[in-house]
Design an enzyme around this catalytic site. Structure first.
Site, short mmCIF file in Angstrom:
data_model
loop_
_atom_site.label_atom_id
_atom_site.label_comp_id
_atom_site.label_asym_id
_atom_site.label_seq_id
_atom_site.Cartn_x
_atom_site.Cartn_y
_atom_site.Cartn_z
CD1 TRP A 1 -2.71 1.78 0.60
CD2 TRP A 1 -1.24 2.51 2.11
NE1 TRP A 1 -3.04 3.08 0.91
CE2 TRP A 1 -2.15 3.56 1.83
CE3 TRP A 1 -0.21 2.76 3.03
CZ2 TRP A 1 -2.07 4.81 2.45
CZ3 TRP A 1 -0.13 4.00 3.64
CH2 TRP A 1 -1.06 5.02 3.36
CD GLU B 1 -4.29 -1.83 2.09
OE1 GLU B 1 -5.03 -1.26 2.91
OE2 GLU B 1 -3.21 -2.38 2.42
CE LYS C 1 -6.20 5.82 2.57
NZ LYS C 1 -5.04 6.14 3.43
CG ASP D 1 -8.44 -1.12 4.90
OD1 ASP D 1 -9.47 -0.70 5.46
OD2 ASP D 1 -7.35 -1.17 5.47
CG HIS E 1 -8.33 1.77 2.34
ND1 HIS E 1 -7.14 1.30 1.83
CD2 HIS E 1 -8.03 2.25 3.57
CE1 HIS E 1 -6.17 1.48 2.70
NE2 HIS E 1 -6.70 2.04 3.78
CG HIS F 1 -5.74 -4.94 5.45
ND1 HIS F 1 -4.73 -4.01 5.25
CD2 HIS F 1 -5.12 -6.13 5.56
CE1 HIS F 1 -3.56 -4.62 5.22
NE2 HIS F 1 -3.78 -5.91 5.40
CG ASP G 1 -9.01 6.18 4.58
OD1 ASP G 1 -9.34 5.00 4.82
OD2 ASP G 1 -7.84 6.55 4.47
CG ASP H 1 -7.43 2.63 9.26
OD1 ASP H 1 -7.66 1.61 8.59
OD2 ASP H 1 -6.90 3.65 8.79
CG ASP I 1 -4.94 -1.54 8.53
OD1 ASP I 1 -4.44 -0.91 9.49
OD2 ASP I 1 -4.69 -1.26 7.35
#
Length: 422
Positions: free
Chosen positions: A189, A230, A232, A263, A266, A290, A298, A300, A330
């Site tokens: 990523w 990955e 995004k 993810d 993302h 993820h 965005d 986590d 993640d």
């Protein structure tokens, strides 16, 4: 404890009978969930700091908020915290490392020169606990990433530095896989993108394409290392344009048969990755997920019991995809106990998968094929009130892990005895 176990067994006995009435074997579901290996992310334990001590900010659109006491400040403390977390999560799992967690002693080793020996302590530790390792190149928190570009940088020298880093990381992943007897998933990523509207969307993507082709030019046996890319949608500092978009990496993964990493934090808040799984797996052999939790933008956040988490788990089980999908976590939250964050997120993902294993999927499919959407909906709603918690607690008891009402006490003792003394 004996009285609690008796209560859990009694509750499970009732739950088992209720699921049997729907044609579901709870013992089979428990066996299936016991085979699942999650990849826990090391960076939750120290707020993505790593051990380089290069004085660089995290950068890359990543941000950590909070200053909860007890943060791990060295490899030994971080491994101690991971061990504690894993003792509270049922099953045998894995650990996901970032390249900035290399242990280089007193030597200053830049990322393009990293070698497998700089992760030998992690490998030895993982071997002692029979854990697999996964890996990530670190394309942030570095002087050569300050302007927001790495593999797509217009400066060829900077771009080559990051290409060399990627090549080094694949070899490290290969060494981890050989050493531990289980393939390492090495996930790429990068943060590259523009804060405002770009004049040229094409050129950075061509540069990224060339960089990736050079990184992956050497064939590595997938018995030891599996490459993932990955995507995004956007991030802090790349709100208007991300070079490695979903469409870019989807195409790259299909053409080159790499793992596509999705993810769950993302994408747009109204966009669900659970709906993408069945489409992507028509075109690639394997995927990496993820599992995170985006909030408005965005971000986590710690994985909680959300509709999307349940949808991901149901899709994986309904499609029989678990042998083709690698599951990792993640998120990073420094506002709460960091060890508890691992435990909460991991247990929630496992509970969601157990819920999926307890679904009478064939019955639902039959209703669907017959056009009996009323019965399909009614059964789906009925399942929401089924005693999943009783089956989960019984599974935890069976493998010697604290139940839902117990595990937090373990964390509180660990905080008092270990974290508060750092």
């Amino acid at each position: 404890m004996l009285e609690l176990n008796e209560t859990l067994e009694a509750a499970y006995s009732v739950a088992r009978q209720m699921y049997e009435e729907l044609g579901v074997d709870t013992e089979a579901a428990i066996h299936q969930i016991s085979q699942i290996a999650l990849s826990l992310h090391c960076w939750q334990g120290d707020d993505i700091s790593g051990f380089e001590n290069n004085g660089e900010d995290i950068s890359g659109g990543l941000a950590i908020t909070g200053a909860y006491p007890g943060k791990a400040s060295c490899p030994e403390e971080l491994r101690e915290d991971i061990e504690k977390a894993m003792s509270l999560i049922p099953g045998q799992h894995r650990l996901n490392l970032h390249a900035n967690y290399a242990e280089t002693g007193n030597q200053k080793i830049d990322r393009n020169d990293l070698q497998p020996e700089h992760f030998q302590n992690w490998i030895d530790w993982a071997k002692s606990f029979d854990l697999g390792l996964d890996f990530n190149p670190t394309y942030f928190a570095h002087a050569k990433a300050k302007d927001g570009f790495t593999l797509a940088h217009p400066d060829q020298g900077i771009r080559q530095f990051w290409i060399d880093h990627g090549i080094a990381c694949r070899k490290i992943g290969e060494y981890m896989g050989k050493s531990l007897g289980t393939p390492c998933v090495t996930d790429f990523w990068i943060p590259d993108g523009f804060k405002d509207t770009p004049a040229d969307r094409k050129a950075p993507r061509l540069r990224l394409l060339d960089s990736l082709d050079e990184i992956f030019s050497e064939t590595i046996d997938t018995t030891f290392n599996k490459d993932a890319v990955e995507c995004k949608l956007f991030g802090i500092g790349s709100e208007s344009y991300v070079v490695g978009s979903h469409e870019f990496y989807l195409g790259y993964a299909i053409k080159n048969q790499k793992l596509l990493c999705l993810d769950s934090g993302h994408f747009h808040p109204t966009e669900s990755i659970s709906d993408k799984i069945s489409s992507v797996l028509l075109w690639v052999d394997e995927m990496l997920l993820h599992v995170s939790r985006g909030v408005r933008w965005d971000s986590d956040h710690v994985v909680t019991w959300t509709d999307e988490l349940q949808a991901i788990a149901l899709e994986l089980v309904r499609g029989n995809y678990l042998n083709r999908v690698h599951l990792g976590l993640d998120f990073f939250d420094a506002s709460i106990n960091r060890v508890a964050a691992w435990v909460i997120g991991s247990r929630n993902l496992l509970k969601a998968l157990l819920m999926a294993f307890l679904e009478p999927t064939q019955t639902l499919r039959q209703y669907e094929l017959e056009g009996d959407y009323t019965s399909r909906l009614a059964l789906m709603e009925q399942l929401k009130m089924m005693p999943l918690g009783a089956v989960w607690d019984y599974y935890c008891m069976k493998v010697g892990v604290p139940s839902e009402r117990e595990w937090l006490n373990e964390i509180k003792h660990y905080e008092q005895d270990v974290l508060s003394r750092r």
